[in-house]
Design an enzyme around this catalytic site. Structure first.
Site, PDB file in Angstrom:
ATOM      1  N   ARG A 134      85.037  -7.153  97.409  1.00  0.00           N
ATOM      2  CA  ARG A 134      84.787  -8.472  98.016  1.00  0.00           C
ATOM      3  C   ARG A 134      84.134  -9.436  97.017  1.00  0.00           C
ATOM      4  O   ARG A 134      83.279 -10.247  97.375  1.00  0.00           O
ATOM      5  CB  ARG A 134      83.870  -8.339  99.244  1.00  0.00           C
ATOM      6  CG  ARG A 134      84.426  -7.497 100.372  1.00  0.00           C
ATOM      7  CD  ARG A 134      85.660  -8.106 101.012  1.00  0.00           C
ATOM      8  NE  ARG A 134      85.999  -7.429 102.250  1.00  0.00           N
ATOM      9  CZ  ARG A 134      86.736  -6.319 102.312  1.00  0.00           C
ATOM     10  NH1 ARG A 134      87.235  -5.765 101.214  1.00  0.00           N
ATOM     11  NH2 ARG A 134      87.002  -5.768 103.489  1.00  0.00           N
ATOM     12  N   GLU A 158      78.703 -10.248 103.999  1.00  0.00           N
ATOM     13  CA  GLU A 158      79.994 -10.391 103.347  1.00  0.00           C
ATOM     14  C   GLU A 158      80.474 -11.817 103.592  1.00  0.00           C
ATOM     15  O   GLU A 158      81.170 -12.415 102.781  1.00  0.00           O
ATOM     16  CB  GLU A 158      80.953  -9.375 103.988  1.00  0.00           C
ATOM     17  CG  GLU A 158      82.262  -9.184 103.282  1.00  0.00           C
ATOM     18  CD  GLU A 158      83.436  -9.663 104.119  1.00  0.00           C
ATOM     19  OE1 GLU A 158      84.557  -9.354 103.756  1.00  0.00           O
ATOM     20  OE2 GLU A 158      83.235 -10.374 105.107  1.00  0.00           O
ATOM     21  N   SER A 218      84.182  -8.627 109.324  1.00  0.00           N
ATOM     22  CA  SER A 218      82.964  -7.903 108.913  1.00  0.00           C
ATOM     23  C   SER A 218      81.912  -8.918 108.507  1.00  0.00           C
ATOM     24  O   SER A 218      82.164  -9.762 107.646  1.00  0.00           O
ATOM     25  CB  SER A 218      83.249  -7.027 107.697  1.00  0.00           C
ATOM     26  OG  SER A 218      84.208  -6.061 108.010  1.00  0.00           O
TER      27      SER A 218
HETATM   28  N1  EPU Z   1      81.696   3.018 112.164  1.00  0.00           N
HETATM   29  C1  EPU Z   1      80.751   3.376 113.106  1.00  0.00           C
HETATM   30  N2  EPU Z   1      80.375   2.430 114.023  1.00  0.00           N
HETATM   31  C2  EPU Z   1      80.896   1.181 114.032  1.00  0.00           C
HETATM   32  C3  EPU Z   1      81.848   0.818 113.054  1.00  0.00           C
HETATM   33  C4  EPU Z   1      82.235   1.750 112.117  1.00  0.00           C
HETATM   34  O1  EPU Z   1      80.269   4.485 113.133  1.00  0.00           O
HETATM   35  O2  EPU Z   1      80.511   0.399 114.898  1.00  0.00           O
HETATM   36  C5  EPU Z   1      82.176   4.051 111.222  1.00  0.00           C
HETATM   37  C6  EPU Z   1      83.612   4.450 111.554  1.00  0.00           C
HETATM   38  O3  EPU Z   1      83.653   5.474 112.483  1.00  0.00           O
HETATM   39  C7  EPU Z   1      84.149   4.897 110.222  1.00  0.00           C
HETATM   40  C8  EPU Z   1      83.415   4.001 109.239  1.00  0.00           C
HETATM   41  O4  EPU Z   1      82.264   3.506 109.920  1.00  0.00           O
HETATM   42  O5  EPU Z   1      83.803   6.231 109.955  1.00  0.00           O
HETATM   43  C9  EPU Z   1      84.277   2.877 108.717  1.00  0.00           C
HETATM   44  O6  EPU Z   1      84.701   2.043 109.775  1.00  0.00           O
HETATM   45  P1  EPU Z   1      86.033   1.161 109.703  1.00  0.00           P
HETATM   46  O7  EPU Z   1      87.192   2.002 109.307  1.00  0.00           O
HETATM   47  O8  EPU Z   1      86.139   0.363 110.940  1.00  0.00           O
HETATM   48  O9  EPU Z   1      85.814   0.208 108.453  1.00  0.00           O
HETATM   49  P2  EPU Z   1      84.541  -0.622 107.963  1.00  0.00           P
HETATM   50  O10 EPU Z   1      83.978   0.024 106.741  1.00  0.00           O
HETATM   51  O11 EPU Z   1      83.606  -0.854 109.085  1.00  0.00           O
HETATM   52  C10 EPU Z   1      85.933  -2.049 106.281  1.00  0.00           C
HETATM   53  C11 EPU Z   1      86.147  -3.493 105.941  1.00  0.00           C
HETATM   54  C12 EPU Z   1      87.064  -4.147 106.957  1.00  0.00           C
HETATM   55  C13 EPU Z   1      88.383  -3.415 106.949  1.00  0.00           C
HETATM   56  C14 EPU Z   1      88.130  -1.937 107.275  1.00  0.00           C
HETATM   57  C15 EPU Z   1      89.373  -1.104 107.153  1.00  0.00           C
HETATM   58  C16 EPU Z   1      84.159  -4.221 104.774  1.00  0.00           C
HETATM   59  C17 EPU Z   1      82.930  -5.075 104.806  1.00  0.00           C
HETATM   60  N3  EPU Z   1      84.879  -4.197 105.873  1.00  0.00           N
HETATM   61  O12 EPU Z   1      85.242  -1.993 107.531  1.00  0.00           O
HETATM   62  O13 EPU Z   1      87.291  -5.476 106.522  1.00  0.00           O
HETATM   63  O14 EPU Z   1      89.287  -3.966 107.883  1.00  0.00           O
HETATM   64  O15 EPU Z   1      87.182  -1.385 106.330  1.00  0.00           O
HETATM   65  O16 EPU Z   1      89.707  -0.926 105.812  1.00  0.00           O
HETATM   66  O17 EPU Z   1      84.446  -3.633 103.738  1.00  0.00           O
HETATM   67  C18 EPU Z   1      86.499  -7.715 106.712  1.00  0.00           C
HETATM   68  O18 EPU Z   1      86.238  -7.665 105.504  1.00  0.00           O
HETATM   69  O19 EPU Z   1      86.264  -8.748 107.393  1.00  0.00           O
HETATM   70  C19 EPU Z   1      87.056  -6.545 107.372  1.00  0.00           C
HETATM   71  C20 EPU Z   1      87.309  -6.512 108.672  1.00  0.00           C
END
Ligand code: EPU
Length: 330
Positions: free
Chosen positions: A160, A326, A230
């Site tokens: 990012r 972010e 995010s």
């Molecule tokens: N998780 C939780 N609780 C929550 C949310 C997530 O325990 O409320 C856990 C999930 O179970 C999983 C891990 O955290 O084990 C990752 O969650 P998720 O796959 O939803 O991805 P994220 O890390 O929360 C990132 C990006 C998203 C992108 C997703 C998928 C960032 C800041 N965010 O989210 O990007 O869509 O991965 O690749 O890196 C954005 O940048 O606006 C965005 C939505």
């Protein structure tokens, strides 16, 4: 070209904010004219469609927005296509165009809100792909009016992050992408893999449909709940801190980084602190994905910032980890 005083600033948080001056241009030449004519005074801010911005109040300066359109094929052979895209093209329209033409590489980034220029500045990423993976070069006009093209290496892309997040004097006008005509897919992400395994044939429309389904299930529609995806970046911690945490929380999800450090999902940290689905004033932590802050209706930028500060404080107290936005707070 359009120049307006006290114009509402588009933003997906649904905040009612105005810019002292709001300027839109349709070509790089128009931008150069605006710069030469002294229309772009300080402070100024270049925006896309406002899908990654949080305004703490009205903007006292000039908001610039690119309406440069066009998707132009520069070169094509049996295996690849090189396309030059205007900064003002809606990102997901470009992804849909790639999928319709059988070009692989952008499909995992389906449905991310925003426009091509801002996507290249922010290095958007999802489901194992970052936009930098398909960028060949980025064209800019500088505040002084000169044109410069940056290779992907020169863009200094990171999670990012890019050169353009620091160099506010550079305005992205067009982005050139290289896409594959051969069926190469990124299906490493567990939830994507699980759905793809159920398919008889994996093709571009099917992968786009999977990504759209996953996103719609987890992320709020800004038309209903104002948000900017995010809100925080996933923090990266030293190995020693991770090891200590992992003993305390064996179920904690994590991603090993190439330098030995470890990335931890901020959504998980926030949920552990009990914030998922909780509100503070007119702002809340989304109940299906704790990394997303939402406007419950009538929130101001200050309401969202107050919630963000409270969440950050909790995570620091619980885990001794600093999570940083972010979203670009203005
Ligand atoms: N998780 C939780 N609780 C929550 C949310 C997530 O325990 O409320 C856990 C999930 O179970 C999983 C891990 O955290 O084990 C990752 O969650 P998720 O796959 O939803 O991805 P994220 O890390 O929360 C990132 C990006 C998203 C992108 C997703 C998928 C960032 C800041 N965010 O989210 O990007 O869509 O991965 O690749 O890196 C954005 O940048 O606006 C965005 C939505």
């Amino acid at each position: 070209m359009k120049i307006q005083a006290y114009n509402p600033i588009p933003n997906t948080f649904g905040l009612k904010v105005t810019a002292a001056s709001y300027v839109e241009y349709d070509t790089p030449a128009e931008l150069e004219t605006l710069l030469a004519d002294g229309i772009v005074t300080t402070p100024y801010l270049h925006v896309g469609s406002g899908s990654n911005l949080l305004f703490s109040g009205d903007y006292p300066g000039v908001i610039l927005h690119s309406c440069i359109k066009g998707i132009e094929v520069l070169h094509e052979d049996a295996s690849h296509v090189k396309v030059r895209v205007g900064a003002g093209v809606v990102w997901d329209d470009f992804v849909a165009h790639c999928v319709a033409h059988g070009w692989h590489g952008a499909e995992n980034l389906s449905l991310i809100p925003g426009e091509v220029g801002a996507a290249a500045v922010q290095n958007i990423g999802a489901y194992g792909v970052e936009i930098k993976d398909i960028i060949a070069q980025v064209e800019t006009v500088s505040l002084h009016g000169d044109n410069q093209t940056y290779s992907t290496e020169q863009c200094a892309y990171a999670y990012r992050d890019s050169l353009f997040k620091k160099r506010k004097d550079l305005f992205v006008t067009r982005v050139t992408f290289v896409l594959s005509k051969l069926p190469l897919f990124s299906l490493g992400y567990a939830s994507v893999r699980n759905e793809a395994d159920l398919l008889a044939t994996v093709d571009l429309p099917a992968v786009r449909a999977i990504i759209i389904r996953i996103r719609e299930a987890k992320l709020p529609d800004p038309a209903r709940w104002g948000n900017a995806g995010s809100f925080f970046k996933n923090p990266v911690v030293e190995r020693s801190q991770f090891d200590a945490l992992h003993i305390r929380y064996p179920d904690m999800p994590f991603y090993e980084q190439s330098d030995g450090s470890v990335k931890i999902p901020a959504g998980w940290l926030i949920e552990q602190c009990g914030w998922k689905g909780k509100s503070l004033g007119r702002a809340a932590v989304y109940d299906k994905q704790a990394l997303v802050l939402i406007n419950c209706g009538g929130a101001t930028g200050q309401d969202i910032i107050a919630l963000s500060d409270a969440v950050r404080r909790s995570v620091r107290e619980h885990f001794e980890i600093d999570i940083t936005p972010e979203v670009n707070v203005v």
